[in-house]
Design an enzyme around this catalytic site. Structure first.
Site, PDB file in Angstrom:
ATOM      1  N   ASP A 126       9.523 -20.540  11.981  1.00 45.32           N
ATOM      2  CA  ASP A 126       9.696 -21.788  11.211  1.00 45.32           C
ATOM      3  C   ASP A 126      11.032 -21.761  10.450  1.00 45.32           C
ATOM      4  O   ASP A 126      11.797 -22.730  10.474  1.00 45.32           O
ATOM      5  CB  ASP A 126       8.556 -21.957  10.189  1.00 45.32           C
ATOM      6  N   GLU A 185      10.241 -29.826   6.901  1.00 41.96           N
ATOM      7  CA  GLU A 185       8.971 -29.376   6.336  1.00 41.96           C
ATOM      8  C   GLU A 185       9.132 -28.175   5.402  1.00 41.96           C
ATOM      9  O   GLU A 185       8.473 -28.092   4.370  1.00 41.96           O
ATOM     10  CB  GLU A 185       7.981 -29.009   7.445  1.00 41.96           C
ATOM     11  N   ASP A 188      10.402 -31.053  11.819  1.00 34.27           N
ATOM     12  CA  ASP A 188       9.337 -30.054  11.693  1.00 34.27           C
ATOM     13  C   ASP A 188       9.780 -28.893  12.576  1.00 34.27           C
ATOM     14  O   ASP A 188       9.768 -28.995  13.801  1.00 34.27           O
ATOM     15  CB  ASP A 188       7.987 -30.602  12.175  1.00 34.27           C
ATOM     16  N   ILE A 199       8.596 -25.950  13.343  1.00 30.04           N
ATOM     17  CA  ILE A 199       7.530 -25.545  14.266  1.00 30.04           C
ATOM     18  C   ILE A 199       6.330 -26.434  13.962  1.00 30.04           C
ATOM     19  O   ILE A 199       5.635 -26.243  12.962  1.00 30.04           O
ATOM     20  CB  ILE A 199       7.134 -24.054  14.095  1.00 30.04           C
ATOM     21  N   ASP A 200       6.122 -27.419  14.820  1.00 27.60           N
ATOM     22  CA  ASP A 200       4.966 -28.310  14.664  1.00 27.60           C
ATOM     23  C   ASP A 200       3.828 -27.691  15.479  1.00 27.60           C
ATOM     24  O   ASP A 200       3.870 -27.704  16.713  1.00 27.60           O
ATOM     25  CB  ASP A 200       5.334 -29.694  15.192  1.00 27.60           C
ATOM     26  N   THR A 253       2.270 -24.489  14.020  1.00 22.19           N
ATOM     27  CA  THR A 253       2.500 -23.055  13.758  1.00 22.19           C
ATOM     28  C   THR A 253       1.291 -22.221  14.194  1.00 22.19           C
ATOM     29  O   THR A 253       1.446 -21.132  14.747  1.00 22.19           O
ATOM     30  CB  THR A 253       2.781 -22.839  12.254  1.00 22.19           C
ATOM     31  N   HIS A 294      -7.627 -29.904  11.126  1.00 22.63           N
ATOM     32  CA  HIS A 294      -6.614 -30.979  11.125  1.00 22.63           C
ATOM     33  C   HIS A 294      -7.166 -32.320  11.583  1.00 22.63           C
ATOM     34  O   HIS A 294      -6.490 -33.333  11.476  1.00 22.63           O
ATOM     35  CB  HIS A 294      -5.436 -30.610  12.033  1.00 22.63           C
ATOM     36  N   ARG A 346      -6.275 -38.873  15.843  1.00 21.17           N
ATOM     37  CA  ARG A 346      -6.175 -37.972  14.710  1.00 21.17           C
ATOM     38  C   ARG A 346      -7.008 -38.590  13.593  1.00 21.17           C
ATOM     39  O   ARG A 346      -6.609 -39.584  12.985  1.00 21.17           O
ATOM     40  CB  ARG A 346      -4.713 -37.865  14.306  1.00 21.17           C
ATOM     41  N   ASP A 361       5.436 -34.987  11.366  1.00 22.70           N
ATOM     42  CA  ASP A 361       4.374 -34.751  12.356  1.00 22.70           C
ATOM     43  C   ASP A 361       4.155 -35.962  13.249  1.00 22.70           C
ATOM     44  O   ASP A 361       3.405 -35.877  14.236  1.00 22.70           O
ATOM     45  CB  ASP A 361       3.038 -34.448  11.651  1.00 22.70           C
TER      46      ASP A 361
END
Ligand code: AMP
Ligand code: MG
Length: 335
Positions: free
Chosen positions: A58, A81, A134, A136-137, A139, A223, A264, A277
């Site tokens: 990241d 981020e 981001d 690392i979207d 992680t 999430h 989502r 995101d």
């Protein structure tokens, strides 16, 4: 199923425009560097104050992409981020050294302070024009051996103008590992192998039958509400097995016509999505012919800063199935 329209023309990268080419190169270049590094070296992690993990990858990706954007677009603020705060305490000594060493391999001459400064340069506020990143979207996907994406978008006046998704583990063609997806507002969406090669236009699936909707959901049940997601699928009477996947690699699959629906549904009712995101992924889906809204059918509103304060949840689809899914969502969740 209705045959997919023939929109697979290859385009010259220059047709994308200078900004998209430079942004895509920033992502491609960074991933290619990561590929040269021992995988174990980028996986070391620590836990942030919100209990989510952050890895060496990241921080390294944020430093490298920000440094490149600062060179190519010197006046542009960057809203990313991560920040360097977790790297500053003595307890983070080992991780900090790993980050600084790796960034130094790619940017010779950088030292601890300059690397931390590159990372902190991602703390700009959202103005009229800025980049959002981001690094690392997904992680947790990176750590688990699943999907993850480097997500970069150019925002102008609250609209996503360019979206770039680098997905090192996503194959859109059997002989290719790693995909780079690029969307430019009003021009279209494309992908190319991350290792290099020509661009191919992306187009969403032409499937119109809810029963045949291939649905995407976060791999992480924290999430997104998997129970509600499964309820929606039952409401659609879909016979296709859902796919659980990390980060905006999901948007790339949807844009490529390999799935029809991405949901989502927040576990915590008050959760608001982070801009980085959703920005690149939403433009990619739209430019491939799909549709993106929140769970009430409202367009995503990127004018409220780092979080999408006026939207709850996300529904992205191939467009044809959007209203059918919204109806089921309204009946089962919102109502
Ligand atoms: P995904 O793999 O699709 O779940 O996307 C990963 C993203 O989920 C990360 O980049 C986080 O910013 C975001 N995330 C973290 N916590 C939550 C949460 N409680 N609800 C929804 N998304 C979250
Ligand atoms: Mg993220």
């Amino acid at each position: 199923m209705i045959p997919r329209p023939a929109r697979r023309a290859q385009v010259d990268a220059e047709a994308l425009g200078r900004e998209a080419v430079l942004a895509a190169e920033a992502v491609r270049n960074t991933v290619q560097f990561l590929w040269t590094v021992q995988h174990d070296a980028i996986r070391s992690s620590l836990t942030k104050t919100d209990a989510s993990p952050v890895t060496v990858a990241d921080f390294v990706v944020q430093a490298l992409v920000v440094a490149r954007l600062a060179r190519d677009f010197p006046g542009d603020p960057i809203v990313a981020e991560e920040d360097a705060t977790p790297l500053r305490p003595e307890t983070a000594d080992v991780l900090r050294r790993q980050v600084v060493d790796l960034v130094g391999q790619h940017l010779p001459g950088s030292d601890t302070e300059s690397v931390l400064a590159w990372i902190d340069r991602g703390a700009s506020s959202c103005g009229h024009r800025f980049w959002t990143l981001d690094p690392i979207d997904g992680t947790r996907g990176l750590l688990r051996g699943g999907q993850y994406a480097i997500a970069l978008a150019l925002m102008i006046d609250g609209m996503v103008q360019i979206g770039i998704l680098g997905c090192p583990r996503l194959s859109l063609r059997q002989d290719v590992e790693g995909s780079l997806a690029i969307a430019v507002r009003d021009k279209g969406a494309w992908w190319a192998p991350l290792s290099g090669g020509s661009l191919t236009q992306l187009a969403v699936s032409a499937e119109t039958r809810p029963t045949h909707a291939r649905a995407l959901h976060s791999y992480e049940s924290r999430h997104g509400d998997v129970t509600e997601f499964n309820r929606v699928l039952r409401g659609l009477r879909t016979v296709e097995p859902p796919v659980l996947m990390d980060g905006q690699a999901k948007h790339v699959l949807l844009a490529a016509g390999s799935a029809e629906v991405l949901l989502r549904i927040p576990v915590d009712h008050d959760y608001r999505e982070a801009m980085w995101d959703q920005a690149a992924g939403s433009l990619l889906v739209q430019e491939a012919g799909g549709r993106v809204t929140d769970l009430e059918g409202k367009p995503l509103d990127f004018t409220t800063g780092r979080r999408l304060l006026r939207n709850r949840g996300v529904l992205a689809s191939n467009g044809f199935l959007h209203d059918a899914v919204l109806r089921v969502v309204r009946q089962r969740i919102v109502g």
